[in-house]
Design a protein around this motif. Structure first.
Motif, PDB file in Angstrom:
ATOM      1  N   MET A  15       0.832  -1.203   0.000  1.00 45.37           N
ATOM      2  CA  MET A  15       0.000   0.000   0.000  1.00 45.37           C
ATOM      3  C   MET A  15       0.872   1.260   0.000  1.00 45.37           C
ATOM      4  SD  MET A  15      -3.052  -1.192   2.579  1.00 45.37           S
ATOM      5  CE  MET A  15      -3.832   0.427   2.647  1.00 45.37           C
ATOM      6  N   GLU A  16       1.964   1.241   0.739  1.00 44.01           N
ATOM      7  CA  GLU A  16       2.876   2.386   0.742  1.00 44.01           C
ATOM      8  C   GLU A  16       3.489   2.595  -0.645  1.00 44.01           C
ATOM      9  OE1 GLU A  16       3.632   4.687   2.994  1.00 44.01           O
ATOM     10  OE2 GLU A  16       2.462   3.886   4.651  1.00 44.01           O
ATOM     11  N   LEU A  17       3.862   1.500  -1.295  1.00 46.05           N
ATOM     12  CA  LEU A  17       4.415   1.614  -2.650  1.00 46.05           C
ATOM     13  C   LEU A  17       3.352   2.091  -3.631  1.00 46.05           C
ATOM     14  CD1 LEU A  17       6.697  -1.561  -2.823  1.00 46.05           C
ATOM     15  CD2 LEU A  17       7.352   0.803  -2.318  1.00 46.05           C
ATOM     16  N   ALA A  18       2.115   1.691  -3.422  1.00 46.87           N
ATOM     17  CA  ALA A  18       1.021   2.140  -4.285  1.00 46.87           C
ATOM     18  C   ALA A  18       0.784   3.638  -4.110  1.00 46.87           C
ATOM     19  CB  ALA A  18      -0.256   1.354  -3.974  1.00 46.87           C
ATOM     20  N   ARG A  19       0.884   4.128  -2.886  1.00 36.04           N
ATOM     21  CA  ARG A  19       0.685   5.568  -2.634  1.00 36.04           C
ATOM     22  C   ARG A  19       1.732   6.413  -3.349  1.00 36.04           C
ATOM     23  NH1 ARG A  19      -0.522   3.612   2.684  1.00 36.04           N
ATOM     24  NH2 ARG A  19      -2.750   3.882   3.086  1.00 36.04           N
ATOM     25  N   ALA A  61      21.930   5.342  -4.207  1.00 29.71           N
ATOM     26  CA  ALA A  61      21.721   6.209  -3.051  1.00 29.71           C
ATOM     27  C   ALA A  61      20.254   6.596  -2.896  1.00 29.71           C
ATOM     28  CB  ALA A  61      22.580   7.461  -3.186  1.00 29.71           C
ATOM     29  N   TYR A  62      19.555   6.745  -3.988  1.00 31.84           N
ATOM     30  CA  TYR A  62      18.142   7.118  -3.935  1.00 31.84           C
ATOM     31  C   TYR A  62      17.263   5.954  -4.356  1.00 31.84           C
ATOM     32  CZ  TYR A  62      20.149  11.710  -3.464  1.00 31.84           C
ATOM     33  OH  TYR A  62      20.876  12.777  -3.011  1.00 31.84           O
ATOM     34  N   GLY A  63      17.762   4.757  -4.075  1.00 31.17           N
ATOM     35  CA  GLY A  63      17.051   3.547  -4.460  1.00 31.17           C
ATOM     36  C   GLY A  63      15.959   3.184  -3.478  1.00 31.17           C
ATOM     37  N   GLY A  64      15.386   2.036  -3.746  1.00 29.58           N
ATOM     38  CA  GLY A  64      14.298   1.535  -2.915  1.00 29.58           C
ATOM     39  C   GLY A  64      13.489   0.556  -3.737  1.00 29.58           C
ATOM     40  N   TYR A  65      12.188   0.606  -3.583  1.00 28.14           N
ATOM     41  CA  TYR A  65      11.308  -0.332  -4.266  1.00 28.14           C
ATOM     42  C   TYR A  65      10.165   0.403  -4.942  1.00 28.14           C
ATOM     43  CZ  TYR A  65      13.887  -3.830  -1.726  1.00 28.14           C
ATOM     44  OH  TYR A  65      14.895  -4.615  -1.250  1.00 28.14           O
ATOM     45  N   ILE A  66       9.719  -0.171  -6.056  1.00 33.45           N
ATOM     46  CA  ILE A  66       8.555   0.332  -6.769  1.00 33.45           C
ATOM     47  C   ILE A  66       7.673  -0.858  -7.133  1.00 33.45           C
ATOM     48  CG2 ILE A  66       9.716   2.376  -7.731  1.00 33.45           C
ATOM     49  CD1 ILE A  66       9.988   0.800 -10.394  1.00 33.45           C
ATOM     50  N   LEU A  67       6.408  -0.590  -7.350  1.00 37.13           N
ATOM     51  CA  LEU A  67       5.507  -1.646  -7.820  1.00 37.13           C
ATOM     52  C   LEU A  67       5.886  -2.005  -9.246  1.00 37.13           C
ATOM     53  CD1 LEU A  67       1.997  -0.389  -6.628  1.00 37.13           C
ATOM     54  CD2 LEU A  67       3.468  -2.081  -5.537  1.00 37.13           C
ATOM     55  N   SER A  68       5.741  -3.258  -9.597  1.00 38.08           N
ATOM     56  CA  SER A  68       6.056  -3.691 -10.954  1.00 38.08           C
ATOM     57  C   SER A  68       4.888  -3.461 -11.917  1.00 38.08           C
ATOM     58  CB  SER A  68       6.457  -5.164 -10.977  1.00 38.08           C
ATOM     59  OG  SER A  68       5.373  -5.951 -10.523  1.00 38.08           O
ATOM     60  N   ARG A  69       3.688  -3.249 -11.347  1.00 35.57           N
ATOM     61  CA  ARG A  69       2.499  -2.962 -12.152  1.00 35.57           C
ATOM     62  C   ARG A  69       1.690  -1.877 -11.457  1.00 35.57           C
ATOM     63  NH1 ARG A  69       0.682  -9.109 -12.057  1.00 35.57           N
ATOM     64  NH2 ARG A  69      -0.037  -8.235 -10.136  1.00 35.57           N
ATOM     65  N   GLU A  70       0.692  -1.372 -12.148  1.00 39.76           N
ATOM     66  CA  GLU A  70      -0.150  -0.332 -11.585  1.00 39.76           C
ATOM     67  C   GLU A  70      -0.916  -0.860 -10.370  1.00 39.76           C
ATOM     68  OE1 GLU A  70      -0.542  -1.395 -14.813  1.00 39.76           O
ATOM     69  OE2 GLU A  70       0.689   0.128 -15.758  1.00 39.76           O
ATOM     70  N   PRO A  71      -1.197   0.020  -9.397  1.00 35.26           N
ATOM     71  CA  PRO A  71      -1.945  -0.395  -8.208  1.00 35.26           C
ATOM     72  C   PRO A  71      -3.351  -0.926  -8.529  1.00 35.26           C
ATOM     73  CG  PRO A  71      -0.979   1.777  -7.883  1.00 35.26           C
ATOM     74  CD  PRO A  71      -0.741   1.401  -9.304  1.00 35.26           C
ATOM     75  N   GLU A  72      -3.887  -0.532  -9.671  1.00 35.68           N
ATOM     76  CA  GLU A  72      -5.227  -0.971 -10.073  1.00 35.68           C
ATOM     77  C   GLU A  72      -5.287  -2.438 -10.477  1.00 35.68           C
ATOM     78  OE1 GLU A  72      -3.616   1.626 -11.558  1.00 35.68           O
ATOM     79  OE2 GLU A  72      -4.679   3.324 -10.665  1.00 35.68           O
ATOM     80  N   VAL A  73      -4.134  -3.050 -10.741  1.00 35.03           N
ATOM     81  CA  VAL A  73      -4.141  -4.438 -11.224  1.00 35.03           C
ATOM     82  C   VAL A  73      -3.479  -5.430 -10.264  1.00 35.03           C
ATOM     83  CG1 VAL A  73      -4.301  -3.763 -13.652  1.00 35.03           C
ATOM     84  CG2 VAL A  73      -2.052  -4.121 -12.627  1.00 35.03           C
ATOM     85  N   ILE A  74      -3.005  -4.944  -9.127  1.00 37.69           N
ATOM     86  CA  ILE A  74      -2.433  -5.849  -8.128  1.00 37.69           C
ATOM     87  C   ILE A  74      -3.484  -6.061  -7.048  1.00 37.69           C
ATOM     88  CG2 ILE A  74      -0.627  -6.212  -6.409  1.00 37.69           C
ATOM     89  CD1 ILE A  74       1.214  -4.458  -8.118  1.00 37.69           C
ATOM     90  N   SER A  75      -3.868  -7.306  -6.850  1.00 39.80           N
ATOM     91  CA  SER A  75      -4.919  -7.601  -5.870  1.00 39.80           C
ATOM     92  C   SER A  75      -4.326  -7.977  -4.511  1.00 39.80           C
ATOM     93  CB  SER A  75      -5.812  -8.739  -6.366  1.00 39.80           C
ATOM     94  OG  SER A  75      -5.144  -9.973  -6.261  1.00 39.80           O
ATOM     95  N   ALA A  76      -5.136  -7.765  -3.499  1.00 41.29           N
ATOM     96  CA  ALA A  76      -4.749  -8.187  -2.149  1.00 41.29           C
ATOM     97  C   ALA A  76      -4.529  -9.696  -2.121  1.00 41.29           C
ATOM     98  CB  ALA A  76      -5.818  -7.769  -1.145  1.00 41.29           C
TER      99      ALA A  76
END
Length: 139
Positions: A15-19, A61-76
């Motif tokens: 959810m944080e990555l989706a935001r 240095a400014y790395g981290g994580y991102i979603l691989s797909r849009e938040p609209e297509v990743i289900s709980a």
């Protein structure tokens, strides 16, 4: 079936990555601080999410994580299955009473339907109104 901290915190990460979707990578440290969670524990949870192809890691240095797909297509449901395994309220076998087996299967299918029809986008834009009547069921 009881969702453990793995599933709950994994959903928090996602959810944080989706935001922050589309704004660049988010560090686990910042997610841990915002949610008062252990960064070390989140590091353990992000690996299966990355291996399942739900997130991508960005180095630097400014790395981290991102979603691989849009938040609209990743289900709980996808997230919970990766972290918790198959959705099942009980372990039932072919030897069980057919009526009980049918009950467990319907419960499993109902839980799966709710999880699979709820996207990350739904969760981050939740307004407290499901549009459904709130019934109380006692079992």
């Amino acid at each position: 079936m009881k969702i453990s901290t793995k599933g709950r915190y994994g959903l928090t990460i996602m959810m944080e990555l989706a935001r922050s979707y589309g704004e660049g990578p988010t560090s686990l440290k910042s997610i841990a601080e915002r949610n008062q969670l252990s960064e070390h524990y989140l590091e353990q949870l992000i690996a299966p999410l990355r291996n399942a192809g739900l997130v991508k890691s960005i180095r630097g240095a400014y790395g981290g994580y991102i979603l691989s797909r849009e938040p609209e297509v990743i289900s709980a449901g996808e997230i919970i299955r990766v972290l918790e395994g198959p959705i099942s309220p009980v372990d039932f076998t072919e030897e069980d009473d057919p009526a009980k087996r049918d009950l467990w299967m319907r419960i499993r299918d109902s839980i799966a339907q709710v999880l699979d029809s709820t996207t990350l986008n739904d969760l981050i834009h939740y307004n407290g109104q499901s549009g459904q009547d709130n019934y109380m069921f006692y079992i």
